[in-house]
Enzyme design. Sequence first.
Site, PDB file in Angstrom:
ATOM      1  N   GLY A  62      -4.654   7.759   5.923  1.00 16.97           N
ATOM      2  CA  GLY A  62      -3.821   8.780   6.574  1.00 16.97           C
ATOM      3  C   GLY A  62      -2.592   9.068   5.728  1.00 16.97           C
ATOM      4  N   LYS A 118       0.840  -1.214   0.000  1.00 13.28           N
ATOM      5  CA  LYS A 118       0.000   0.000   0.000  1.00 13.28           C
ATOM      6  C   LYS A 118       0.872   1.260   0.000  1.00 13.28           C
ATOM      7  CE  LYS A 118      -3.204   0.657   3.437  1.00 13.28           C
ATOM      8  NZ  LYS A 118      -3.749   1.942   3.899  1.00 13.28           N
ATOM      9  N   SER A 119       1.883   1.290   0.861  1.00 15.30           N
ATOM     10  CA  SER A 119       2.733   2.492   0.937  1.00 15.30           C
ATOM     11  C   SER A 119       3.396   2.768  -0.406  1.00 15.30           C
ATOM     12  CB  SER A 119       3.846   2.277   1.974  1.00 15.30           C
ATOM     13  OG  SER A 119       3.313   2.242   3.255  1.00 15.30           O
ATOM     14  N   SER A 146       7.660   8.829  12.292  1.00 13.95           N
ATOM     15  CA  SER A 146       6.548   8.688  11.349  1.00 13.95           C
ATOM     16  C   SER A 146       7.022   8.852   9.912  1.00 13.95           C
ATOM     17  CB  SER A 146       5.468   9.727  11.664  1.00 13.95           C
ATOM     18  OG  SER A 146       4.558   9.787  10.585  1.00 13.95           O
ATOM     19  N   ASP A 164       2.241  -1.340  11.691  1.00 16.55           N
ATOM     20  CA  ASP A 164       0.906  -1.738  11.227  1.00 16.55           C
ATOM     21  C   ASP A 164       0.563  -3.183  11.582  1.00 16.55           C
ATOM     22  OD1 ASP A 164       0.498   0.749  10.155  1.00 16.55           O
ATOM     23  OD2 ASP A 164       1.163   0.192   8.140  1.00 16.55           O
ATOM     24  N   ARG A 168      -8.539  11.686  12.620  1.00 17.56           N
ATOM     25  CA  ARG A 168      -7.110  11.445  12.873  1.00 17.56           C
ATOM     26  C   ARG A 168      -6.312  12.747  12.931  1.00 17.56           C
ATOM     27  NH1 ARG A 168      -5.079   6.481   9.424  1.00 17.56           N
ATOM     28  NH2 ARG A 168      -3.317   6.762  10.816  1.00 17.56           N
ATOM     29  N   ARG A 226      -7.310  -3.669   9.591  1.00 21.19           N
ATOM     30  CA  ARG A 226      -6.317  -4.582  10.178  1.00 21.19           C
ATOM     31  C   ARG A 226      -6.855  -5.258  11.443  1.00 21.19           C
ATOM     32  NH1 ARG A 226      -2.346  -3.608   6.600  1.00 21.19           N
ATOM     33  NH2 ARG A 226      -1.796  -1.447   6.182  1.00 21.19           N
TER      34      ARG A 226
HETATM   35  C1  S3P Z   1       2.865   4.636   6.294  1.00 26.71           C
HETATM   36  C2  S3P Z   1       3.439   4.934   7.471  1.00 26.71           C
HETATM   37  C3  S3P Z   1       2.955   4.469   8.770  1.00 26.71           C
HETATM   38  C4  S3P Z   1       1.928   3.353   8.621  1.00 26.71           C
HETATM   39  C5  S3P Z   1       0.940   3.609   7.534  1.00 26.71           C
HETATM   40  C6  S3P Z   1       1.668   3.775   6.203  1.00 26.71           C
HETATM   41  C7  S3P Z   1       3.433   5.187   5.052  1.00 26.71           C
HETATM   42  O1  S3P Z   1       2.355   5.530   9.460  1.00 26.71           O
HETATM   43  O2  S3P Z   1       1.239   3.155   9.833  1.00 26.71           O
HETATM   44  O3  S3P Z   1       0.032   2.545   7.420  1.00 26.71           O
HETATM   45  O4  S3P Z   1       3.088   4.715   3.955  1.00 26.71           O
HETATM   46  O5  S3P Z   1       4.261   6.099   5.150  1.00 26.71           O
HETATM   47  P1  S3P Z   1       3.244   6.536  10.360  1.00 26.71           P
HETATM   48  O6  S3P Z   1       4.308   7.004   9.488  1.00 26.71           O
HETATM   49  O7  S3P Z   1       2.329   7.654  10.755  1.00 26.71           O
HETATM   50  O8  S3P Z   1       3.678   5.732  11.500  1.00 26.71           O
END
Ligand code: S3P
Length: 743
Positions: free
Chosen positions: A402, A329-330, A474, A624, A430, A696
């Site tokens: 997010g 996903k990222s 983060s 995650d 959020r 999740r």
């Molecule tokens: C992500 C970073 C993480 C993760 C999210 C995806 C990303 O969040 O929990 O599902 O793609 O950069 P944080 O960076 O806020 O921890």
Amino acid sequence: MNELTDKTILILGLGMIGGSLARALKAFDQKLVIYATDPNEAAIQLALKEKSIDRAGTLESLVPESDIIILAVPPLSIEKILSAIVKHVKPDAIVTDVASVKGHLLEPLKKFDEEFVKRFVPGHPIAGSEKSGYAASTAELFKDRNVILTPLKQNSLRAVNTIHALWRSTGASILGMAVEKHDEVLAATSHLPHLLAYAIVDVLAAQKQSEDIFRYAAGGFADFSRLASSDETMWSDIFIANSKATEQVLDSYIATINRLKDAISRKRQNELIDVFGRAKESRHRFISKYFDAPKIDDMTTTETSFVMDVGASNTAIGVSGDLRVPGDKSISHRSIIFGALATGVTRVKGFLEGEDALNTVAAFREMGVTIVGPDDGELRIYGVGLHGLKAPRKSLYMGNSGTAMRLLAGLLAAQDFDSELTGDESLSERPMERVIDPLNKMGARIHSNEQGTPPLKITGTKLTGISYHMPMASAQVKSCLLLAGLNAHGVTEVIEPEVCRDHTERMLEGFGYPLEKDQNRSACRLTGGGELAATEIEVPGDISSAAFFIVAATITPHSNLLLEHVGINPTRIGVISILEEMGADISLANERMIGGEPVADIRVKYSKLQGITIPIDQIPLAIDEFPVIFVAAACAVGDTFLHGAGELRVKESDRIDAMAVGLTILGVENEVFDDGIRVRGGGIGGGAIESRGDHRVAMSFAVAALRATETVVINDCGNVATSFPGFVDLAQQAGLRIKAVAK
Ligand code: S3P
């Protein structure tokens, strides 16, 4: 100034589509010069009188003077007209069409000069009606309607971006599709219904009592038969041109009609109710999703529950087989963002076709980027460059994500236009200060709700680079600032307190953007004002999705599972390290680098687990995966402790609370802390769990059910589609006895 300024536009064919395009272009910019040809002299005279066109004439006289040429003629005439104009077109003129069929052009185009084919971008406005002719044209015809571009592999970036700008100026939304896919989709959604309308009116008109039939016909018949008033020459053309795809969908339609006929003659009411009920449910689902104005509540997927049998796997073989989980996903989000900002065409494979990533695709389309696909995980993104995005005409909906909202906040803060980012119920709660605060330090102007939550109203402005020590580890904040830094003045530096995922940094490198890394200080920095060069991206399987199956196989006796092609980026494999420390049997094979990301096949066998204290440095690397790690802990001997993970409280749900409450329902003893949890290993019972719309959490409890002594029902699972479309099918394939039930 816009891409169409100073262009002379020629429309060949001044019917309803051609006429509406002329009117819409004039409404967009009165100064555009528009030429037209049409055999219907009356239409031409009217258009000249109304000033929707500036000049009429012959092909030979108008083509050599035109910069953009639009063939608004029936599908079977296109080849002939292309042949007629090819020798007259200017060397840099761009050509497009509006036909409802595309595939029939591929063969004839082979005989045209390559230089010409580069500049012919097929397009199709989905905006027709049963009316035809110039008299039926309106300037508003394309507003808020879809236009599908089907760029050819040979097309130049400039040609595609110009045709995109042409249609955007009419108020349309521009989608991209491969030629073959376009013809299949249109055969099913447009061509078949037209054929049926013609057929039913023809059949009824031939009946003896036809007069009565039509006299007493109710409104439904008028709605249904409206399409039979469409232009007969145009539609016969369409069926001939798209015969293959229409025949295929017609075959399945005929089979269904025969089944229904059989059910009627045998008086099998249940079969009819079955088909009708399914169709009604589908129509409701799709119509409310795609046709009604989106409201926040409508955007959440239909509510679904998972129901799991006692000890929910085949006890003889456990969780087994060879599986491939969907794309990361990222990385999928980032492939769209960077592809859109690059110069050139970026090709993506293995893209996650989940709702979150698809919302990111839609957002960039809205900002003027042509994106073809996704089709079987493949995409082509026609980059517009770092300064090429267009002001969105509506708020950009980020769904449940997010990541998308925070990354886009950084990118949009530095644009020369304003924008608004919205999300679903969960995302609307959020925290966004974590990106708003540092962006403000760069000079951004972002407005959130008083609580620091979405929607975000962003006033685009010039930013200046800063050096920022993140208060939390983060990757979203880091990536947000790096994206803002691309368009900021000077150097943007981000220092992370703990290593967190580095896909943005890897992708910047892949797109050729200079990035400095300072391992000692955990810092990275870039200078704004550079350029990204298009590239090829292969998205590996998402380790966060694989994690559910890794735990499933680990806790289920007799399991032996192979997960193929999973991303094992060192900043993401906390789940493997933690489970191994608990005693899991996990081995990696076939390790390789693909598109800058390490990938491997992961084999997992059942093993007995031991409770541990989770090392603090592993938390960002497994951020995650904690919901499913808690499930592993529930199956271990002894207690597992987690501290320092307060971030879990602000994910898609408060994951500490959601998991603690669910585990308690299943009889798993646990103790909640502000920043973590203690889970005591032991038996798992049954019960009904609320997933709180958190994908999740839902999937983690599906895994827990493997060791449950009673049935487990998990409610509110619709959002599983945000990250893991096809989860239930894949879980069944691995041997899980799981059923999705629509509510
Ligand atoms: C992500 C970073 C993480 C993760 C999210 C995806 C990303 O969040 O929990 O599902 O793609 O950069 P944080 O960076 O806020 O921890």
